[in-house]
Scaffold this active site. Structure first.
Site, short mmCIF file in Angstrom:
data_model
loop_
_atom_site.label_atom_id
_atom_site.label_comp_id
_atom_site.label_asym_id
_atom_site.label_seq_id
_atom_site.Cartn_x
_atom_site.Cartn_y
_atom_site.Cartn_z
N MET A 9 0.85 -1.20 0.00
CA MET A 9 0.00 0.00 0.00
C MET A 9 0.88 1.25 0.00
O MET A 9 0.45 2.33 0.41
CB MET A 9 -0.94 -0.01 1.21
CG MET A 9 -1.89 -1.21 1.19
SD MET A 9 -3.43 -0.94 2.08
CE MET A 9 -2.83 -0.66 3.72
N GLY A 10 2.13 1.11 -0.45
CA GLY A 10 3.02 2.26 -0.53
C GLY A 10 3.56 2.63 0.85
O GLY A 10 3.59 1.81 1.75
N GLY A 65 11.34 -2.70 5.32
CA GLY A 65 10.66 -4.00 5.28
C GLY A 65 10.21 -4.32 3.86
O GLY A 65 10.42 -5.42 3.35
N HIS A 66 9.58 -3.33 3.19
CA HIS A 66 9.13 -3.56 1.81
C HIS A 66 10.33 -3.82 0.89
O HIS A 66 10.27 -4.66 -0.01
CB HIS A 66 8.39 -2.34 1.27
CG HIS A 66 7.10 -2.04 1.98
ND1 HIS A 66 6.92 -0.93 2.76
CD2 HIS A 66 5.92 -2.71 1.99
CE1 HIS A 66 5.68 -0.93 3.23
NE2 HIS A 66 5.06 -1.99 2.79
N SER A 114 6.93 -0.74 9.97
CA SER A 114 5.53 -0.63 9.56
C SER A 114 5.30 0.78 9.06
O SER A 114 5.87 1.74 9.61
CB SER A 114 4.63 -0.90 10.78
OG SER A 114 3.33 -0.42 10.54
N SER A 115 4.46 0.91 8.04
CA SER A 115 4.15 2.26 7.54
C SER A 115 3.50 3.08 8.64
O SER A 115 3.64 4.30 8.68
CB SER A 115 3.22 2.17 6.34
OG SER A 115 3.80 1.34 5.36
N LYS A 119 5.52 -10.04 9.08
CA LYS A 119 5.02 -9.04 10.03
C LYS A 119 3.49 -9.10 10.10
O LYS A 119 2.90 -9.03 11.17
CB LYS A 119 5.52 -7.67 9.59
CG LYS A 119 4.65 -6.49 9.88
CD LYS A 119 4.91 -5.95 11.24
CE LYS A 119 4.18 -4.66 11.56
NZ LYS A 119 2.93 -4.46 10.91
N ASP A 120 2.85 -9.22 8.94
CA ASP A 120 1.38 -9.39 8.89
C ASP A 120 1.12 -10.90 8.77
O ASP A 120 0.73 -11.39 7.71
CB ASP A 120 0.81 -8.62 7.70
CG ASP A 120 1.07 -7.13 7.82
OD1 ASP A 120 0.55 -6.52 8.75
OD2 ASP A 120 1.83 -6.58 7.00
#
Ligand code: PAF
Length: 283
Positions: free
Chosen positions: A33-34, A39-40, A188-189, A152-153
């Site tokens: 989700m940007g 992490g991404h 995390s965002s 993480k999720d």
């Protein structure tokens, strides 16, 4: 590194992936989700180890937010995201608008059972319907060979695996280890919402989970250990604990001592909800 190709229509995405396939190239996808963080970027690196082409979707999916949640304030920073993707070597950024993903008249949803029961669903009842629906659409649009999701999720990762199994979606799902800061805080965002004092508290989440997981595998009573963990989080400064729960690591059904387990938690710091999870070592 070259800048990624930026595509915002499903038709152009399909054409590009078809070209890659015709050239014999394997395609890996990283759905996001940007508001990309380390992490991404670690997911992109793993994708590039698996395939010759990496495509990253950036879409803040409205159907996975409840009306009371942070859809409007969710961080959006496309230019910065694209810079990071260029640095990481991603080949394509798919950045559809809401009307491309959910055109007027859109009326379907996918509901996954099994691992979506309990935990997040007890507090965000339609969250996984939104996730499963958008992930299924993204997979049907992009038709990647594999896709990388962060541990993480963790519940989301289990739900996506179940979705692909149940709907025969031919996408290999790769789970990637959680990236943490030097104090153990999971990237995390939503960490962007936290000030310094809150970050200090947030960093205690992983400590409490690791301590509790070690106690569980050493024989501590499950109900007592998870209750103590929730109390420890409140003492550390979290305002509210939605859950701290031990689960079987694949089905997310009840955890049995001696079997693979996962300890999962969701907590609140002010208006920010944080989740994290750790493995429960089996001995
Ligand atoms: O994990 C996320 O960022 C989202 O839930 C996902 C998988 C991209 C679906 O919108």
């Amino acid at each position: 590194m070259n800048a990624p190709i930026v595509i915002d229509s499903v038709a152009a995405l399909r054409a590009q992936v078809r070209d890659w396939r015709q050239a014999g190239l394997k395609v890996a996808m990283v759905p996001t989700m940007g508001a990309l963080h380390d992490g991404h970027i670690s997911l992109v690196r793993i994708a590039l180890e698996q395939a010759e082409r990496c495509l990253v979707s950036i879409f803040v999916n409205p159907t996975q937010f409840a009306p009371t949640e942070d859809l409007d304030k969710y961080p959006r920073q496309l230019a910065r995201d694209l810079d990071q993707l260029r640095g990481a070597g991603a080949h394509l950024a798919f950045t559809p608008g809401v009307s491309e993903m959910y055109p007027s008249g859109f009326a379907s949803k996918i509901s996954v059972g099994g691992p979506s029961r309990g935990l997040e669903t007890d507090f965000r009842p339609s969250f996984f319907d939104g996730v499963a629906t958008v992930v299924a659409k993204l997979f049907l649009q992009a038709a990647p060979d594999c896709a990388v999701f962060g541990e993480k999720d963790y519940q989301q990762l289990c739900v996506v695996r179940q979705l692909c199994r149940d709907l025969d979606l031919p996408v290999e799902i790769i789970g990637a280890p959680t990236v943490r800061d030097t104090h153990g805080l999971a990237m995390s965002s939503r960490n962007a919402y936290l000030g310094e004092a809150e970050l200090d508290i947030a960093r205690k989440l992983n400590l409490v989970l690791r301590r509790t997981a070690a106690a569980l595998s050493a024989g501590a009573d499950e109900a007592t250990a998870t209750e103590d963990a929730a109390k420890a989080l409140v003492s550390a400064g979290f305002q509210k604990v939605d859950y701290v729960a031990a689960r079987a690591s694949v089905t997310l059904g009840p955890w049995q001592r001696g079997h693979d387990g996962r300890l999962l938690a969701a907590t609140w710091l002010g208006t920010t909800r944080l989740i994290d999870n750790v493995e429960i070592p089996s001995a």
